[in-house]
Design a protein around this motif. Structure first.
Motif, mmCIF file in Angstrom:
data_model
loop_
_atom_site.group_PDB
_atom_site.id
_atom_site.type_symbol
_atom_site.label_atom_id
_atom_site.label_comp_id
_atom_site.label_asym_id
_atom_site.label_seq_id
_atom_site.Cartn_x
_atom_site.Cartn_y
_atom_site.Cartn_z
ATOM 1 N N ARG A 2 33.092 30.430 23.964
ATOM 2 C CA ARG A 2 32.100 29.503 24.523
ATOM 3 C C ARG A 2 32.563 28.836 25.812
ATOM 4 N N GLU A 3 33.858 28.908 26.109
ATOM 5 C CA GLU A 3 34.339 28.303 27.356
ATOM 6 C C GLU A 3 33.998 29.149 28.572
ATOM 7 N N PHE A 4 33.527 30.390 28.339
ATOM 8 C CA PHE A 4 33.165 31.268 29.456
ATOM 9 C C PHE A 4 31.662 31.497 29.402
ATOM 10 N N GLU A 5 30.970 30.880 30.319
ATOM 11 C CA GLU A 5 29.515 30.966 30.336
ATOM 12 C C GLU A 5 29.085 32.181 31.142
ATOM 13 N N ASN A 6 28.473 33.147 30.469
ATOM 14 C CA ASN A 6 28.018 34.384 31.111
ATOM 15 C C ASN A 6 29.109 35.032 31.977
ATOM 16 N N PRO A 7 30.246 35.406 31.393
ATOM 17 C CA PRO A 7 31.314 36.022 32.196
ATOM 18 C C PRO A 7 30.850 37.342 32.803
ATOM 19 N N ARG A 8 31.257 37.574 34.047
ATOM 20 C CA ARG A 8 30.880 38.785 34.782
ATOM 21 C C ARG A 8 32.145 39.596 35.060
ATOM 22 N N LEU A 9 32.180 40.830 34.547
ATOM 23 C CA LEU A 9 33.371 41.669 34.662
ATOM 24 C C LEU A 9 33.199 42.710 35.759
ATOM 25 N N ILE A 10 34.207 42.797 36.631
ATOM 26 C CA ILE A 10 34.267 43.857 37.643
ATOM 27 C C ILE A 10 35.587 44.598 37.434
ATOM 28 N N ILE A 11 35.507 45.913 37.200
ATOM 29 C CA ILE A 11 36.695 46.734 36.968
ATOM 30 C C ILE A 11 36.988 47.537 38.226
ATOM 31 N N VAL A 12 38.191 47.366 38.771
ATOM 32 C CA VAL A 12 38.570 48.012 40.025
ATOM 33 C C VAL A 12 39.723 48.979 39.764
ATOM 34 N N THR A 13 39.581 50.216 40.254
ATOM 35 C CA THR A 13 40.674 51.193 40.183
ATOM 36 C C THR A 13 40.922 51.734 41.591
ATOM 37 N N ASP A 14 41.949 52.570 41.717
ATOM 38 C CA ASP A 14 42.224 53.116 43.047
ATOM 39 C C ASP A 14 42.024 54.623 43.100
ATOM 40 N N ARG A 15 41.513 55.216 42.016
ATOM 41 C CA ARG A 15 41.265 56.653 42.013
ATOM 42 C C ARG A 15 39.948 56.947 41.308
#
Length: 938
Positions: free
Chosen positions: A201-214
């Motif tokens: 509940r401490e994270f309101e609508n968390p938005r995830l971005i996953i970054v790779t290099d390949r």
């Protein structure tokens, strides 16, 4: 949990291997067994006193691992020694568990019990708050397969969450770098982290971005999230990435690093100050931590950056990442993963081809290659090497390495089911190596490279190819595109064939498949290209995955399961001298000197260390037989193994010697350490003692798996080494088969000890073990009284032999007669009429008659009354028995009540047989157990 099965535990005795419990739990899940029980189960445990493994439903054997956690034994000790209330005892010790009450009470009365590993894992995984957390946050389905967090994933995610809850003065969440070694499930850790964030509940609508290099890593992580039913959007361009950020989508966004940089450039002043944007960067060691964070914050001013790396952080990078939260503890190192069995350890061998070829000394090189070969094998090898002298130096080196790899893989790995990977120095060299391997015809190979001059997608970060080979690469590439249609299909189809049974034995690469590529069968990595630091650690991790393959030729184990070969090591064959020399000043390998020593501890074990351990293991094995006068006499050696503890230790030492011998025989370097005489002794002793273990297992009715290293060693031994010095031609006696004892005697006879048949003593040992096994596995379950009688008769015969009242021949004959009588169900005296033709009533009669004889005296009256009681007990059982009777406490209690009434009213008052209460409890307990075994629920 509220009446719903949440966990299933298979508990084994301390003398039984815990993997038997694993195999049983796996078999229970089959449609033919009790599959519906597992539909709601979140956790499986296989345990014995000081060993415990856990897994999710549907997990194969290789996915059962240990749980590691700091335990407060004082707290756990207080819990396990806390007295149970009367109500708790009543509920616990009912039904099938009623008979355990006496043992429990005795254990409690004896004093405090010690904390075991079994107690620790129950406290770790099965206490209410923990099992609910595991089920809710740390369990998921990956492509339809249920998975549960490993301990490093569980504690890693919780540590990241706690780190993120800290903020700086401007409200940014604190990030850092998670170091979990390759093979530890980093992608699933990211999925679990995303799930934990969504539930916190401490994270309101968390938005995830996953970054790779390949690109291939981007595809892999996207697929993992999709397999786990997470909504995923792929940003294929910088513009798409920027648009998704502006949408404030809560779907997971995946992209490669250069698209992120483009998005920053196109942002035109746009900024997103949401502190609940979490950017996860996979293999973050390659992304210039400082530059990445700076660019991100131009667009995402308050984003939290968390890097994931499967390799240690370079010493020079640690101060930089410290500004962004540092390394998030606990880490999960290579050493940790090997200790857990999550990955296999790596054996390193520096190959000598380059050293000798560069000196131009082909003869010296040939001598090294041909060490230990027969004359015929050496002649075949000379034909293959005859062409080397006419080649130019560069072509010469490529050809020499390819021939060496072909010979080595064919000798060590061919037809084992395991596969190999070759890292070539350039695209042209990779293609040339395949041509040479095809010409030699010993192993099948395929090449996976990127197209000519492919540098535009982030696929490759290292230079591939050489100018001279550009035309060769173009021609090869056209052939592949004509055959497969496009690059995606080309990669997909070759990888699919490589991962499966059959297909190519080895795949040749330059930079592809060195990161994020998992193939369990991949066991041998041949490095023909300079690699350092992260790139080297990434490459060698391609062969550290666990794998279990069917035994070539098939076969079933003691549980009726297919016999398998476990991959116990990954092997690194280094043609570049990357790890060959230790830098004393740095106390680490040259190619890894950028890392702190503690961070790379246990990364590989040099083959020379393995070879150095072989003589000591050989000596320890032979030391077990010091008391044997003639160590070439198979019969004396077998008799020495009569003691169970000695036999168990022999099995342990032989397995250790076999493990080291298998590894040593795979390397020509073994001939630098030992001469031909020593090698012949190692081979001969292994063959001789391997057969001794097999024959002793048959003689003493053990269930030892003797195929752990045998197929691999036999493959590595020269064809002309030696014939087996001894073979055990007697099969175990299956006493459940009518006439088995007579058949064994008729077929094999009883030799005097000098002929070719089985010796009288060996036959006696085998019959004794077969009889005891039959008593333990069958008779004790169905007719305990008869089991006791025959056990006593066997012990009397053995005692007579020990006192020299019986010789070998007489002992064998006596035991054979006892065993046959036992199988036929013969008793010393005729049974009374009422139970003579009723095996079930006869089993009850055997239990009842001693109690009646105590009060009435032994004789016909006691026998007649006991038979009457036995028949009535059976009648009562049949009159109360219903469907799933033994699982129905109410029905069972009604039967117990009827039994009590009968013994108190009819037996006690009418017959005058007043059995004391304590003894009556014992008798009724025995009757119930025997009844359940003879009349089980369907």
């Amino acid at each position: 949990m509220n009446g719903i099965p949440f966990g299933v535990i298979e508990n084994k005795a301390s003398s039984v291997e815990v993997m038997k419990g694993v195999r049983q739990l796996i078999s229970y899940q089959s449609p033919a067994a009790i599959a519906p029980l597992f539909h709601t189960v979140q956790l499986l445990l296989a345990m014995k006193g000081n060993e415990a493994l856990y897994a999710a439903v549907g997990s194969g054997r290789k996915f059962w691992l240990k749980w590691r956690e700091h335990h407060d034994d004082a707290v756990i000790g207080g819990l396990i020694n806390r007295p149970l209330s009367a109500d708790q005892l009543k509920v616990l010790f009912t039904g099938d568990f009623a008979g355990a009450r006496k043992t429990y009470d005795q254990l409690r009365a004896a004093g405090v019990v010690a904390v075991t590993e079994q107690d620790r894992i129950l406290h770790s995984l099965c206490r209410k708050e923990r099992i609910l957390e595991l089920a809710r946050t740390f369990s998921l389905f990956d492509d339809g397969k249920r998975k549960i967090a490993r301990h490093q994933q569980f504690f890693g995610v919780k540590a990241v969450i706690e780190q993120m809850k800290q903020r700086d003065s401007e409200g940014r969440r604190k990030g850092g770098v998670v170091w979990h070694t390759q093979g530890s499930g980093k992608s699933l850790t990211m999925v679990m982290l995303g799930k934990a964030l969504a539930l916190d509940r401490e994270f309101e609508n968390p938005r995830l971005i996953i970054v790779t290099d390949r690109t291939e890593l981007d595809v892999q992580i996207k697929q993992t999230f999709q397999n786990c039913d997470r909504l995923v959007r792929h940003a294929g361009t910088g513009a798409e990435l920027l648009a998704m950020i502006k949408e404030k989508t809560t779907d997971v966004i995946t992209t490669v690093i250069n698209k992120f940089e483009t998005a920053v450039e196109r942002s035109a002043g746009f900024k997103d100050d949401d502190a609940n944007i979490i950017v996860l960067v996979d293999e973050s060691h390659r992304t210039q931590h400082g530059a990445l964070a700076t660019n991100m914050r131009r667009l995402l001013t308050k984003a939290c950056y968390v890097g994931f790396t499967g390799t240690p952080v370079l010493s020079k990078e640690k101060p930089t990442i410290g500004r962004f939260g540092g390394i998030i503890r606990p880490t999960y190192t290579i050493e940790d993963a090997v200790k857990d069995g999550a990955i296999v350890p790596l054996i390193y061998e520096g190959r000598f081809v380059a050293q000798y070829v560069q000196k131009g000394s082909v003869d010296a090189w040939f001598d090294k290659v041909s060490a230990g070969l027969s004359d015929k094998q050496m002649a075949d090898l000379k034909k293959k090497y005859s062409r080397i002298n006419v080649l130019g130096q560069t072509e010469h080196a490529i050809y020499a390495k390819a021939v060496d790899i072909s010979e080595h893989f064919h000798r060590v790995w061919k037809d084992s089911g395991f596969k190999g990977q070759i890292v070539a120095p350039s695209k042209a060299a990779a293609i040339r190596m395949k041509e040479i391997l095809d010409q030699l015809g010993q192993i099948k190979s395929e090449v996976i490279i990127s197209g000519p001059n492919a540098r535009d997608s982030g696929d490759e970060v290292e230079e591939e190819g050489v100018p001279d080979g550009s035309d060769v690469v173009k021609v090869f590439w056209k052939e592949m595109m004509d055959k497969y249609g496009d690059e995606t299909a080309y990669n997909r189809e070759i990888v699919k064939a490589f991962k499966g049974e059959g297909g190519p034995d080895v795949v040749i690469v330059v930079s592809k498949l060195l990161t994020g590529f998992d193939c369990d069968r991949n066991a041998a990595l041949y490095i023909c290209k300079p690699l350092t630091e992260h790139n080297l650690l990434q490459a060698i991790a391609r062969v550290n995955r666990n794998c279990e393959l069917p035994m070539p030729g098939g076969g079933l184990d003691e549980d009726g399961e297919p016999v398998t070969i476990q991959k116990r090591y990954g092997y690194i064959y280094d043609y570049e001298g990357l790890l060959g020399e230790l830098n004393d000043a740095m106390n680490t390998y040259k190619a890894l000197q950028g890392f702190d020593v503690d961070d790379i501890r246990g990364v590989v074990k040099p083959i020379h260390e393995v070879i150095d351990e072989l003589p000591a293991a050989h000596r320890q094995l032979l030391d077990l037989f010091k008391p044997v006068k003639n160590k070439l006499d198979h019969e004396q050696m077998e008799q020495h193994l009569r003691d169970d503890d000695i036999r168990k230790e022999f099995s342990k030492r032989l397995s250790e010697f076999a493990r080291l011998l298998e590894q040593a025989l795979g390397s020509e370097k073994v001939y630098d350490h030992f001469d031909d005489k020593q090698m012949d002794q190692f081979r001969g002793d292994w063959l001789r003692l391997k057969n001794l273990r097999r024959s002793a297992a048959l003689r003493y009715q053990d269930s030892i798996d003797m195929r752990e290293y045998e197929p691999r060693i036999l493959q590595l031994l020269n064809d002309n080494v030696a014939a087996d010095p001894a073979k055990m031609i007697i099969k175990p006696i299956d006493l459940s088969v009518k006439g088995a004892v007579e058949e064994a005697v008729d077929k094999y006879g009883v030799a005097s000890g000098t002929g070719t048949g089985e010796t009288a003593r060996a036959k006696a040992d085998r019959i004794e073990r077969s009889a005891k096994k039959y008593i333990r596995d069958k008779l004790e379950q169905h007719d305990p009284a008869l089991a006791r009688k025959f056990s006593e008769m066997i012990e009397e015969a053995l005692q007579a032999y020990a006192q020299k009242r019986l010789d070998d021949q007489q002992l064998a004959e006596t035991l054979a007669k006892i065993t046959q009588d036992m199988v036929d169900g013969r008793r010393d005296e005729a049974l009374p009429d009422g139970v003579r033709t009723d095996a079930d009533a006869a089993a009850f009669y055997g239990l009842i008659v001693p109690y009646v004889a105590d009060l009435k005296g032994a004789g016909q009256e006691a026998n007649k009354l006991s038979a009457e009681i036995a028949v009535k007990v059976k009648e009562l059982l049949l009159s109360h028995r219903i469907v799933r009777f033994w699982a129905n406490d109410e029905a069972l209690n009604r039967f117990k009540g009827a039994l009590d009434d009968y013994f108190f009213d009819d037996v006690g008052r009418k017959m005058g047989i007043k059995i004391p209460v304590q003894k009556l409890d014992e008798l009724q307990d025995s009757l119930l157990k025997t009844a359940q075994r003879r009349f089980p629920d369907a």
